[in-house]
Motif scaffolding. Structure first.
Motif, PDB file in Angstrom:
ATOM      1  N   ARG A  35       0.838  -1.202   0.000  1.00 17.64           N
ATOM      2  CA  ARG A  35       0.000   0.000   0.000  1.00 17.64           C
ATOM      3  C   ARG A  35       0.878   1.259   0.000  1.00 17.64           C
ATOM      4  NH1 ARG A  35      -2.754  -0.576   4.880  1.00 17.64           N
ATOM      5  NH2 ARG A  35      -3.907  -2.251   3.858  1.00 17.64           N
ATOM      6  N   LEU A  36       1.928   1.230   0.790  1.00 18.62           N
ATOM      7  CA  LEU A  36       2.838   2.373   0.836  1.00 18.62           C
ATOM      8  C   LEU A  36       3.563   2.561  -0.499  1.00 18.62           C
ATOM      9  CD1 LEU A  36       4.437   1.890   4.373  1.00 18.62           C
ATOM     10  CD2 LEU A  36       2.632   3.478   3.744  1.00 18.62           C
ATOM     11  N   GLU A  37       3.993   1.474  -1.098  1.00 13.90           N
ATOM     12  CA  GLU A  37       4.679   1.565  -2.392  1.00 13.90           C
ATOM     13  C   GLU A  37       3.764   2.147  -3.467  1.00 13.90           C
ATOM     14  OE1 GLU A  37       5.856  -2.473  -2.878  1.00 13.90           O
ATOM     15  OE2 GLU A  37       7.843  -2.169  -1.950  1.00 13.90           O
ATOM     16  N   LYS A  38       2.527   1.732  -3.448  1.00 12.10           N
ATOM     17  CA  LYS A  38       1.557   2.236  -4.426  1.00 12.10           C
ATOM     18  C   LYS A  38       1.351   3.740  -4.259  1.00 12.10           C
ATOM     19  CE  LYS A  38      -3.160   1.272  -6.094  1.00 12.10           C
ATOM     20  NZ  LYS A  38      -4.352   0.405  -5.881  1.00 12.10           N
ATOM     21  N   ALA A  39       1.189   4.181  -2.996  1.00 15.77           N
ATOM     22  CA  ALA A  39       0.998   5.608  -2.744  1.00 15.77           C
ATOM     23  C   ALA A  39       2.246   6.401  -3.111  1.00 15.77           C
ATOM     24  CB  ALA A  39       0.648   5.824  -1.269  1.00 15.77           C
ATOM     25  N   ARG A  40       3.420   5.821  -2.858  1.00 18.17           N
ATOM     26  CA  ARG A  40       4.662   6.521  -3.200  1.00 18.17           C
ATOM     27  C   ARG A  40       4.775   6.737  -4.712  1.00 18.17           C
ATOM     28  NH1 ARG A  40       8.171   9.835  -0.606  1.00 18.17           N
ATOM     29  NH2 ARG A  40       8.654  10.856  -2.544  1.00 18.17           N
ATOM     30  N   SER A 112      -0.032   8.876   3.057  1.00 14.36           N
ATOM     31  CA  SER A 112       0.998   9.906   3.179  1.00 14.36           C
ATOM     32  C   SER A 112       1.938   9.970   1.983  1.00 14.36           C
ATOM     33  CB  SER A 112       1.828   9.666   4.440  1.00 14.36           C
ATOM     34  OG  SER A 112       2.611   8.493   4.292  1.00 14.36           O
ATOM     35  N   GLY A 113       2.112   8.850   1.304  1.00 17.05           N
ATOM     36  CA  GLY A 113       3.146   8.781   0.284  1.00 17.05           C
ATOM     37  C   GLY A 113       4.520   8.564   0.865  1.00 17.05           C
ATOM     38  N   LEU A 114       4.598   8.211   2.145  1.00 17.91           N
ATOM     39  CA  LEU A 114       5.871   7.999   2.821  1.00 17.91           C
ATOM     40  C   LEU A 114       6.631   6.840   2.175  1.00 17.91           C
ATOM     41  CD1 LEU A 114       7.495   8.801   5.502  1.00 17.91           C
ATOM     42  CD2 LEU A 114       6.446   6.745   6.473  1.00 17.91           C
ATOM     43  N   PHE A 119       9.036   4.118   6.864  1.00 19.14           N
ATOM     44  CA  PHE A 119       8.022   3.498   7.717  1.00 19.14           C
ATOM     45  C   PHE A 119       8.631   2.345   8.508  1.00 19.14           C
ATOM     46  CE2 PHE A 119       4.681   0.281   8.358  1.00 19.14           C
ATOM     47  CZ  PHE A 119       3.773   1.016   9.094  1.00 19.14           C
ATOM     48  N   VAL A 120       9.397   1.506   7.851  1.00 20.26           N
ATOM     49  CA  VAL A 120      10.039   0.383   8.521  1.00 20.26           C
ATOM     50  C   VAL A 120      10.997   0.889   9.590  1.00 20.26           C
ATOM     51  CG1 VAL A 120      11.611  -1.569   8.207  1.00 20.26           C
ATOM     52  CG2 VAL A 120       9.774  -1.170   6.555  1.00 20.26           C
ATOM     53  N   ALA A 121      11.708   1.968   9.302  1.00 15.77           N
ATOM     54  CA  ALA A 121      12.646   2.530  10.285  1.00 15.77           C
ATOM     55  C   ALA A 121      11.926   3.018  11.533  1.00 15.77           C
ATOM     56  CB  ALA A 121      13.431   3.670   9.649  1.00 15.77           C
ATOM     57  N   LEU A 122      10.752   3.594  11.358  1.00 15.26           N
ATOM     58  CA  LEU A 122       9.953   4.044  12.512  1.00 15.26           C
ATOM     59  C   LEU A 122       9.561   2.860  13.387  1.00 15.26           C
ATOM     60  CD1 LEU A 122       8.198   5.927  14.220  1.00 15.26           C
ATOM     61  CD2 LEU A 122       6.467   5.839  12.398  1.00 15.26           C
ATOM     62  N   VAL A 123       9.054   1.815  12.774  1.00 11.40           N
ATOM     63  CA  VAL A 123       8.642   0.627  13.536  1.00 11.40           C
ATOM     64  C   VAL A 123       9.844  -0.027  14.209  1.00 11.40           C
ATOM     65  CG1 VAL A 123       7.604  -1.673  13.355  1.00 11.40           C
ATOM     66  CG2 VAL A 123       6.618   0.250  12.086  1.00 11.40           C
ATOM     67  N   ASP A 124      10.978  -0.090  13.504  1.00  7.79           N
ATOM     68  CA  ASP A 124      12.181  -0.693  14.090  1.00  7.79           C
ATOM     69  C   ASP A 124      12.665   0.095  15.307  1.00  7.79           C
ATOM     70  OD1 ASP A 124      12.180  -2.677  12.199  1.00  7.79           O
ATOM     71  OD2 ASP A 124      13.761  -1.804  10.953  1.00  7.79           O
ATOM     72  N   ASN A 307      -1.777  15.778   5.070  1.00 10.24           N
ATOM     73  CA  ASN A 307      -1.908  16.886   4.116  1.00 10.24           C
ATOM     74  C   ASN A 307      -0.540  17.134   3.482  1.00 10.24           C
ATOM     75  OD1 ASN A 307      -2.949  19.153   2.703  1.00 10.24           O
ATOM     76  ND2 ASN A 307      -1.938  20.478   4.202  1.00 10.24           N
ATOM     77  N   PRO A 308      -0.440  16.969   2.157  1.00  8.84           N
ATOM     78  CA  PRO A 308      -1.477  16.502   1.247  1.00  8.84           C
ATOM     79  C   PRO A 308      -1.719  14.995   1.405  1.00  8.84           C
ATOM     80  CG  PRO A 308       0.564  16.820   0.067  1.00  8.84           C
ATOM     81  CD  PRO A 308       0.806  17.347   1.455  1.00  8.84           C
ATOM     82  N   LEU A 309      -2.868  14.560   0.932  1.00  8.09           N
ATOM     83  CA  LEU A 309      -3.279  13.162   1.044  1.00  8.09           C
ATOM     84  C   LEU A 309      -3.112  12.470  -0.305  1.00  8.09           C
ATOM     85  CD1 LEU A 309      -4.682  10.957   2.797  1.00  8.09           C
ATOM     86  CD2 LEU A 309      -6.860  11.793   1.880  1.00  8.09           C
ATOM     87  N   VAL A 310      -2.489  11.304  -0.264  1.00  8.08           N
ATOM     88  CA  VAL A 310      -2.313  10.500  -1.473  1.00  8.08           C
ATOM     89  C   VAL A 310      -3.402   9.437  -1.507  1.00  8.08           C
ATOM     90  CG1 VAL A 310      -0.758   9.020  -2.783  1.00  8.08           C
ATOM     91  CG2 VAL A 310       0.168  10.868  -1.364  1.00  8.08           C
TER      92      VAL A 310
END
Length: 503
Positions: A35-40, A112-114, A119-124, A307-310
């Motif tokens: 999902r993140l890859e798609k938004a990116r 977010s388009g993150l 994202f993985v770094a945040l969870v780690d 904001n902005p929303l992807v």
């Protein structure tokens, strides 16, 4: 304890509390990275097409009309450096952890388009116990951006971190945890910070604590009913079906269950003071306010509030105001008022118990009488604490000024609304401790009284910490010991069942 799996939905306040306080691990659900890859890809395509995207190729706030050119990663670092304006005492580790898991939950929704690696770094970092040192003052509730910069800077190896109980440079903490700083792609910095994660995370902890304190308040209120010989017909379910006010039936049932026994003693009065007679109404209003706050928090935890929303499925990037938390702030203002009502009734019952003598109880609950002060000095302390609670109950969500050259001309003050609510709970538990002590003394002064089984367990829990008052002694010391047990989580008598019933 099983790991909390982030899926972009269904994260609750209890999940946040478990991660924040019990070091529950967090896992990334199987669909999240895709999902993140798609938004990116949608975000990168929109930027390549020349679309103006806030915080990616434009400045922020009053600099909205400024076009950003050159090194996009450098601009994201500049964005974080320039908005690191938070000050004051640092947030407790549990609040920082709640913030981290709240932001991770929000980001897993994919709006977010993150970059997935960020994202993985945040969870780690969360799982490794590497926490940013996050000052507490700087957010007005139009997103918690200024506070959140501490989290984003941690991930790039800047600022300070708390790791294994030590404060150190973020880069050192990451290295000790065998983690590497990340590189920010376009918009990654803004994606990390432009959210109400401090509000949502701390709000989840407040909801959890309010539920716990309510259970303790019900135990205190039920013990008061035993000690004062109250007329328990007020708990007849037919009365509360006749006027089904929010939460009232649940509150009456909880009190009824606490007082359940084979044969109830005869009441000493036809009608008791309102602080006793109306407990189901007072507690019921709080139950409803807790539910409202819980809903508001869980909407934030499971929402794409960027904001902005992807919009990955639609392939578009749009500006929003989804970070604004008016409903969240209002829910906690309401919760504060409901807590204040319960606290005021708690003090009223304390004064009834410890006054000149009611329903056959001795004056001031003193077994020796004469010039003995007994419990009456606690009335002053309780009144002082209640005044502090009432002060914190004053609404703050309308206290804002236009900033950023009028671009940000409205705010919600949600972090402040939630923080003052948290402070009220601390004070309220002290009043609950007072009521438990006084009610236990009243029970012990009633010869031959056989308590309901669940209330007998509550009474025994008190007596394990606070002995019967036989002559004047410093009751403040006793109250501190009992309050410490209530606040620490060691006061667990039937608590889990009641919390589940009211959650």
């Amino acid at each position: 304890m099983s790991a909390l799996v982030l899926t972009g939905a269904r994260i609750g306040t209890g999940d946040v509390a478990a991660v924040a306080r019990e070091a529950r691990k967090v896992e990334i659900g199987p669909d999240v990275i895709g999902r993140l890859e798609k938004a990116r890809k949608v975000l990168d395509h929109a930027a390549a097409s020349g679309q103006h995207i806030y915080g990616l190729n434009t400045g922020l706030g009053a600099n909205l009309g400024t076009t950003v050119e050159g090194d996009a990663s450098a601009f994201q670092r500049q964005l974080l450096e320039g908005r690191s304006g938070a000050v004051g005492e640092t947030l407790p580790t549990e609040t920082v952890r709640a913030t981290m898991v709240a932001r991770a939950s929000m980001l897993s929704a994919g709006g977010s388009g993150l970059s997935p690696a960020v994202f993985v770094a945040l969870v780690d970092a969360l799982n490794a116990g590497v926490h940013p040192v996050m000052p507490s003052l700087g957010s007005i509730g139009a997103g918690d951006l200024v506070l959140m910069t501490a989290l984003a800077r941690l991930l790039i190896g800047e600022g300070e971190a708390d790791y294994q109980g030590r404060r150190m440079p973020a880069a050192k903490a990451l290295m000790m945890a065998r983690l590497a700083p990340i590189r920010l792609a376009p918009k990654d910095g803004l994606s990390l910070v432009n959210a109400s994660a401090v509000s949502a995370g701390s709000g989840a902890l407040v909801v959890t604590d309010t539920l716990s304190a309510l259970v303790q308040q019900q135990q205190a209120g039920a013990l008061t009913m035993e000690g004062i010989g109250a007329n328990r017909t007020i708990l007849d379910p037919r009365l509360h079906m006749a006027r089904p006010a929010a939460g009232q039936q649940e509150a009456a049932k909880a009190l009824h269950d606490l007082l359940a026994r084979d044969e109830a003693p005869a009441p000493t009065t036809l009608q008791d003071p309102l602080s006793i007679r109306c407990m189901p109404s007072i507690h019921g209003a709080l139950i409803d306010a807790i539910a409202q706050a819980k809903r508001a928090v869980e909407i934030e935890l499971n929402a794409a509030a960027d904001n902005p929303l992807v919009l990955g499925d639609d392939g578009v990037v749009m500006s929003t105001g989804n970070f604004h938390t008016a409903a969240l702030s209002l829910a906690f203002e309401t919760l504060s008022l409901a807590i204040a009502q319960c606290a005021a009734a708690c003090v009223a019952r304390l004064i009834q118990l410890t006054g000149s003598g009611r329903n056959g109880l001795p004056k001031y609950l003193s077994p020796v009488g004469g010039a003995s002060a007994g419990f009456v000095p606690l009335q002053k302390t309780a009144t002082s604490i209640l005044a502090a609670i009432r002060h914190k109950a004053n609404p703050v969500m309308l206290d804002f000024l236009p900033v950023s050259e009028g671009v940000e001309d409205h705010a919600t003050q949600s972090p402040l609304a939630i923080a003052k609510c948290a402070g009220m709970i601390v004070l309220w538990r002290r009043l609950i401790a007072f009521e438990l002590m006084a009610a236990a003394q009243a029970v012990d002064l009633r010869e031959g009284l056989v308590l309901a089984p669940r209330i007998s367990a509550v009474h025994a829990g008190i007596r394990a910490l606070v002995p019967v008052l036989k002559e004047d002694r410093p009751l403040g010391i006793d109250a501190e010991a009992l309050h410490a047990a209530l606040a620490s989580g060691n006061w667990t008598l039937h608590q889990a069942d009641l919390v589940q019933e009211q959650a």
